[in-house]
Enzyme design. Structure first.
Site, PDB file in Angstrom:
ATOM      1  N   ARG A 117     -54.380 -42.844   4.846  1.00  0.00           N
ATOM      2  CA  ARG A 117     -53.355 -41.905   5.621  1.00  0.00           C
ATOM      3  C   ARG A 117     -53.579 -41.806   7.108  1.00  0.00           C
ATOM      4  NH1 ARG A 117     -50.644 -37.579   1.899  1.00  0.00           N
ATOM      5  NH2 ARG A 117     -50.923 -38.436  -0.029  1.00  0.00           N
TER       6      ARG A 117
ATOM      7  N   GLY B  13     -60.015 -31.701  13.779  1.00  0.00           N
ATOM      8  CA  GLY B  13     -58.498 -31.472  13.330  1.00  0.00           C
ATOM      9  C   GLY B  13     -57.801 -33.071  13.592  1.00  0.00           C
TER      10      GLY B  13
ATOM     11  N   ARG C 122     -59.014 -29.930  28.637  1.00  0.00           N
ATOM     12  CA  ARG C 122     -59.203 -29.947  27.328  1.00  0.00           C
ATOM     13  C   ARG C 122     -60.313 -30.984  27.067  1.00  0.00           C
ATOM     14  NH1 ARG C 122     -55.860 -29.363  22.339  1.00  0.00           N
ATOM     15  NH2 ARG C 122     -54.234 -27.895  23.415  1.00  0.00           N
TER      16      ARG C 122
ATOM     17  N   ARG D  74     -59.414 -37.574  17.724  1.00  0.00           N
ATOM     18  CA  ARG D  74     -60.350 -36.969  18.269  1.00  0.00           C
ATOM     19  C   ARG D  74     -62.009 -37.606  17.188  1.00  0.00           C
ATOM     20  NH1 ARG D  74     -60.453 -30.826  17.921  1.00  0.00           N
ATOM     21  NH2 ARG D  74     -58.216 -31.274  18.342  1.00  0.00           N
TER      22      ARG D  74
END
Ligand SMILES: O=P(O)(O)O[C@H]1O[C@H](CO)[C@@H](O)[C@H]1O
Ligand SMILES: O=c1cc[nH]c(=O)[nH]1
Length: 236
Positions: free
Chosen positions: A44, A21, A218, A25
Site C-alpha cells: 500500500r 505518519g 518544517r 518521510r
C-alpha cells in the site's frame, strides 16, 4: 511471515523502529540518516526501510494517519517482526499560546476521544503513557545538543476535521500541549504487547494563532526531532 500489511522477510526489521505518519518521510529519514538503508516493505506504499546509524541496526516505517492505521502497523511490527521499541516522529498542532512553532514535544502521555484503549481495558480509562526510559533519553539528548524540548501530555483526536476546536480550551486547561492523531493508540498497542514506545512531535501549526511552518522550516525542524529520535534509538 508477511502480514496483510507488511511484506518484509523475517529479520528485515530492526528491534527499534522510527515511525513517521508519512511514508515519504520514512524514505527521507532512511536516505538522509541511515547508512546502507534498503527498502523492506512497500505494501500500500506504506514504505519501510532498514539501515544503520552509528553502527546500530535501525528501521523506519510510515504508519499512516489515525489510530486505526498506526495500530495495524505497530501491532504487526511487534508481534510478527520482533520490534521492541517504537518511536513516533510526527507533527502536531499547538494548543497553548506559549507553545511555539518548531518546538519539539516529548509526549509523556496522551488523552484521546478514541475508544480503543477503553476497548482494551473493558470500559475503564487506560493511562496512555510513554516509556519513561525512552522519554528520559530524549530529554538528555536534547540537553546535550543544546535543544529545548517540551515535556507533557497531548490530545490524540480521531478527527482532523471535527468539532475538536470546541474543546481546545478544556484540553488546554487540563495542561495538554498539542493535538495530533496517533499517540494514545501507539501507547495502548505497546502496553498490550509488551513493547516500549515514545512519541516526539514537532509543532507544525498553531491551532489558536493559525500560524503554520513553511515547507522549508518544517523540514529543518523535523530533522532536529529525528536526530533526537535517533539518539534514543542508538542508545537501545
Ligand atoms: O505528521 P504526522 O506524523 O502524520 O502526524 C500528524 O499529521 C497527520 C494529520 O495531518 C496526522 O497523522 C497527525 O497525527
Ligand atoms: O493532527 C494534527 C496534526 C497537526 N496539526 C493539527 O492540527 N492536527
Amino acid at each position: 511471515m508477511p502480514t496483510p500489511h507488511i511484506s518484509a522477510a523475517p529479520g528485515d526489521f530492526a528491534d527499534v523502529v522510527l515511525m513517521p505518519g508519512d511514508p515519504l518521510r520514512a524514505r527521507y529519514i532512511a536516505q538522509r540518516f541511515l547508512q546502507d538503508a534498503r527498502e523492506v516493505t512497500s505494501v500500500r506504499n506504506m514504505l519501510g526501510f532498514t539501515g544503520t546509524n552509528r553502527g546500530r541496526k535501525i528501521s523506519v516505517m510510515g504508519h499512516g494517519m489515525g489510530i486505526p492505521s498506526i495500530s495495524i502497523y505497530a501491532t504487526e511490527l511487534i508481534q510478527q517482526y520482533g520490534a521492541r521499541v517504537l518511536i513516533r516522529v510526527g507533527s502536531c498542532g499547538a494548543l497553548r499560546p506559549d507553545v511555539k512553532l518548531r518546538e519539539v514535544i516529548v509526549a509523556l502521555a496522551a488523552g484521546t476521544d478514541s475508544n480503543v484503549n477503553r476497548m482494551r481495558l473493558q470500559g475503564f480509562d487506560f493511562p496512555a503513557v510513554a516509556d519513561f526510559s525512552l522519554a528520559r533519553l530524549a530529554v538528555e539528548s536534547a540537553e546535550r545538543r543544546g535543544k529545548v524540548v517540551r515535556t507533557g501530555s497531548v490530545f490524540t483526536s480521531d478527527l482532523f476535521y471535527g468539532p475538536a476546536h470546541q474543546t481546545y480550551e478544556v484540553h488546554e486547561r487540563m495542561g495538554m500541549l498539542a493535538v495530533e492523531m496517533e499517540v494514545a493508540g501507539l501507547y495502548g498497542v505497546a502496553a498490550e504487547f509488551g513493547a516500549r514506545a515514545l512519541a516526539l512531535l514537532t509543532v507544525s501549526d498553531h491551532l489558536r494563532t493559525h500560524e503554520a511552518l513553511s515547507p522549508e522550516a518544517r523540514q529543518t525542524s523535523f530533522d532536529e526531532m529525528i536526530e533526537l529520535a535517533l539518539d534514543v534509538a542508538v542508545a537501545q
